[in-house]
Design a protein around this motif. Structure first.
Motif, short mmCIF file in Angstrom:
data_model
loop_
_atom_site.label_atom_id
_atom_site.label_comp_id
_atom_site.label_asym_id
_atom_site.label_seq_id
_atom_site.Cartn_x
_atom_site.Cartn_y
_atom_site.Cartn_z
N SER A 420 36.82 38.53 41.25
CA SER A 420 37.61 39.76 41.33
C SER A 420 37.64 40.80 40.17
O SER A 420 37.50 41.99 40.38
CB SER A 420 39.26 39.61 41.84
N GLY A 421 37.62 40.13 39.01
CA GLY A 421 37.59 40.80 37.85
C GLY A 421 36.20 41.53 37.59
O GLY A 421 35.97 42.59 37.27
N LEU A 422 35.22 40.64 38.29
CA LEU A 422 33.91 41.32 38.21
C LEU A 422 33.36 42.60 39.01
O LEU A 422 33.14 43.43 38.64
CB LEU A 422 32.83 39.95 38.54
N ILE A 424 36.39 44.39 39.87
CA ILE A 424 36.81 45.38 39.44
C ILE A 424 36.11 46.22 38.23
O ILE A 424 35.95 47.56 38.23
CB ILE A 424 38.13 45.23 39.03
N THR A 425 35.42 45.70 37.51
CA THR A 425 34.63 45.93 36.61
C THR A 425 33.56 46.87 36.95
O THR A 425 33.36 47.80 36.53
CB THR A 425 34.17 44.83 35.61
N TYR A 426 32.93 46.47 38.06
CA TYR A 426 31.86 47.27 38.71
C TYR A 426 32.34 48.36 39.13
O TYR A 426 31.78 49.33 38.97
CB TYR A 426 31.12 46.24 39.83
N TRP A 427 33.60 48.41 39.75
CA TRP A 427 34.18 49.90 40.41
C TRP A 427 34.28 50.68 39.31
O TRP A 427 33.98 52.14 39.50
CB TRP A 427 35.27 49.53 41.11
N TRP A 428 34.81 50.01 37.98
CA TRP A 428 35.28 51.08 37.00
C TRP A 428 33.93 51.48 36.31
O TRP A 428 33.96 52.49 35.55
CB TRP A 428 36.19 50.35 35.97
#
Lengths: 430, 184
Positions: A420-422, A424-428
């Motif tokens: 999930s963190g990955l 989110i990082t991709y989206w940002w």
């Protein structure tokens, strides 16, 4: 007897040898082949009629008529049959011409009792033969081979060749072991008075010199096909050009291609680029037969054994009184002085079955063993010093921490958070 | 393909999180883990809202700031956590499969903090000075570090988990097969 509807087209004229004519009525049997359809004849239970398909051209019918007329007039003398077997039909030879409204439409031949016979094709598979009521043993198979060779020898003496000789065109009498050859109207005839070609061939039984070419020497072609059939009869249906290639890239997938290249692996001298199939029992054949097979398949067409030679070679094995066939310790008939092919085959099949089960067991346990190996590698817990050294050699730069003491479910939960963190990082960052 | 319906989209993020909640480790998490969780929870909520539900989209001009916000948030956590006496957050990001000393973890943390700080600044610089196309190219080139982290994770964490799951499934399948065989 139920009354049969008499259609006008089923009333035909039979022309017997000596030009004796007779009017009969035909009844459809529902059996049909490539060239024609088979009918029963109301007043002739011992005969059947073959009527050429309506689509046959007039020119072709004219050729058939000339050929059938010659065949009716010149029936070959066939090998002697014991007195008690006089109803045996060894050749479905034309006996009379059939005319419909004065036009040639087919011919009459002797009826082969289908309930007493089976296709020779069935003898290539023992289980199929047993299902058809034929308990095959080497004595019977040699006798069938001998009888087949004898008929072909008689035909060759009259300069008649079968050309499209294959197991499907041969019937075997289950009890008497005589053979019957079908489709005689397709034979090649080359007498002084008459000549007729036979264009039909089957690539799996076609001699190498005639592959992709017209059959220039029909007797040589018959000799090749006869040797192939005998080899298959004696070797559990294995075709003489079936093998295991050492170089698969150049090994033809079709039998015809292997025949053309002479890839015969069952010779007394082994072939360089192809090996025998493991289930073959050709090593149990007597030398005299093996030499004939070698000449038939590994030599050029000139030295190929004729049907006459086959008759001579097989006669002593087909005779019960010669003592050349004797029972093994288990009671199977074998060539005297040679290993028992039936026992040999049983051992090969049994060995193959044991190997197959062992292989299946290994395949079934392979995923578990692989995963176990992977786990041991990742956790560096190999018990074998060699494997441990091999596993450690992959991670010489970084020392790994011992595995975290958490369950698989906990680990999956953490990884869901990590992924999930990955995302989110991709989206940002995208 | 049509866009996902709101219900499907919601299910796609709620279900994994629900599984994660149900299967979560019961031992207490350290403050570094919590701060990372809170940071990513906030960033994730933002991403979900503007990525899936807000029809008007993000505030104007915010797109150029997005990578910088992420990088500097992570850099701040990397710098602050050791100063507050918490565990090194990089251990949670990378995973604790390397047996490293505290000194080594500190240097890795400093390295990550430096890289994130620089990346956040460079993003603003490129966004303002270079063309839009170059800025997009810069963003995607930065994702290379994500790929490296994923490969590490794949090798050291996901593969052992997969091995465990496969062994478990294989055993279950074997038991089922034996049971079905006994029935027939």
């Amino acid at each position: 007897m139920p009354s049969v509807e008499r259609k006008p087209e089923n009333i035909v004229q039979l022309i017997w040898p000596g030009r004796r004519s007779e009017q009969v009525t035909l009844d459809a049997t529902g059996k049909s082949g490539g060239a024609g359809e088979i009918f029963s004849i109301d007043s002739k239970p011992g005969f059947v009629a073959k009527i050429y398909h309506a689509t046959t051209s007039q020119a072709r019918l004219a050729q058939y008529r000339r050929k059938i007329q010659w065949m009716v007039d010149y029936k070959p003398v066939l090998p002697q049959v014991s007195a008690e077997y006089q109803d045996i039909v060894q050749l479905a030879w034309p006996e009379a011409l059939i005319l419909r409204q004065s036009r040639f439409v087919g011919f009459v031949m002797q009826k082969i009792a289908f309930d007493r016979t089976l296709e020779l094709d069935y003898l290539l598979n023992r289980r199929q033969a047993a299902q058809e009521g034929f308990d095959a043993d080497y004595g019977k198979l040699v006798t069938v081979s001998f009888n087949l060779a004898s008929i072909i020898n008689c035909l060759h003496d009259k300069r008649i060749a079968i050309v499209d000789l294959k197991p499907m065109n041969v019937k075997v009498y289950k009890a008497e072991l005589y053979v019957s050859i079908l489709d005689c109207d397709g034979f090649h005839i080359a007498t002084d008075e008459f000549r007729s070609d036979a264009p039909q061939v089957t690539p799996e039984y076609l001699a190498p010199e005639f592959q992709d070419k017209a059959v220039a020497h029909p007797e040589a072609q018959d000799s090749f096909a006869l040797a192939t059939i005998i080899f298959r009869l004696l070797n559990y249906g294995i075709h003489p050009f079936t093998g295991v290639a050492s170089d698969h890239n150049n090994y033809p997938s079709e039998l015809a291609g292997r025949i053309k290249q002479g890839l015969y692996p069952y010779g007394k001298a082994p072939h360089k680029s192809v090996r025998k199939v493991p289930a073959s029992v050709h090593e149990a054949f007597p030398d005299s037969l093996r030499e004939l097979f070698d000449r038939a398949f590994a030599s050029s067409g000139d030295s190929r054994p004729s049907a006459h030679e086959w008759v001579g070679a097989l006669a002593i094995y087909a005779s019960k009184h010669s003592g050349q066939m004797s029972p093994c310790s288990k009671g199977h008939l074998r060539f005297s002085g040679r290993p028992c092919p039936t026992c040999m085959r049983d051992e090969l099949i049994h060995g193959a079955e044991v190997r197959r089960r062992s292989f299946l067991a290994r395949v079934q346990t392979a995923p578990a063993r692989t995963l176990k190996y992977v786990k041991k590698t990742l956790r560096q817990t190999h018990s074998s010093p060699f494997q441990a050294a091999l596993a450690q050699a992959q991670f010489t730069l970084v020392q790994l921490a011992p595995p975290a003491p958490i369950s698989t479910r906990n680990a999956i939960a953490l990884e869901i958070l990590w992924i999930s963190g990955l995302l989110i990082t991709y989206w940002w960052t995208s | 393909m049509d866009e996902l319906s709101p219900v499907t989209a919601t299910a796609l993020w709620v279900l994994p999180l629900l599984i994660a909640w149900l299967w979560r480790p019961r031992q207490a998490a350290g403050p570094s883990a919590w701060i990372l969780l809170i940071a990513f929870g906030t960033l994730g909520a933002w991403a979900l809202w503007f990525g899936l539900y807000a029809h008007l989209g993000e505030p104007a001009g915010f797109a150029f700031w997005k990578p910088t916000v992420l990088y500097w948030t992570l850099a701040a956590i990397m710098i602050m956590a050791p100063l507050l006496g918490w565990d090194y957050p990089v251990k949670i990001l990378l995973g604790s499969y390397f047996a490293l000393s505290n000194r080594e973890w500190r240097w890795i943390t400093v390295g990550f903090a430096t890289v994130y700080t620089i990346l956040g600044g460079v993003n603003l610089l490129v966004a303002s000075e270079a063309s839009y196309k170059d800025w997009v190219g810069f963003k995607y080139s930065c994702m290379m570090n994500l790929l490296i982290i994923v490969l590490f994770r794949l090798n050291f964490v996901w593969l052992p988990i997969l091995a465990d799951v496969c062994i478990h499934l294989y055993r279950r399948a074997t038991v089922t097969y034996r049971y079905l065989s006994s029935l027939f």
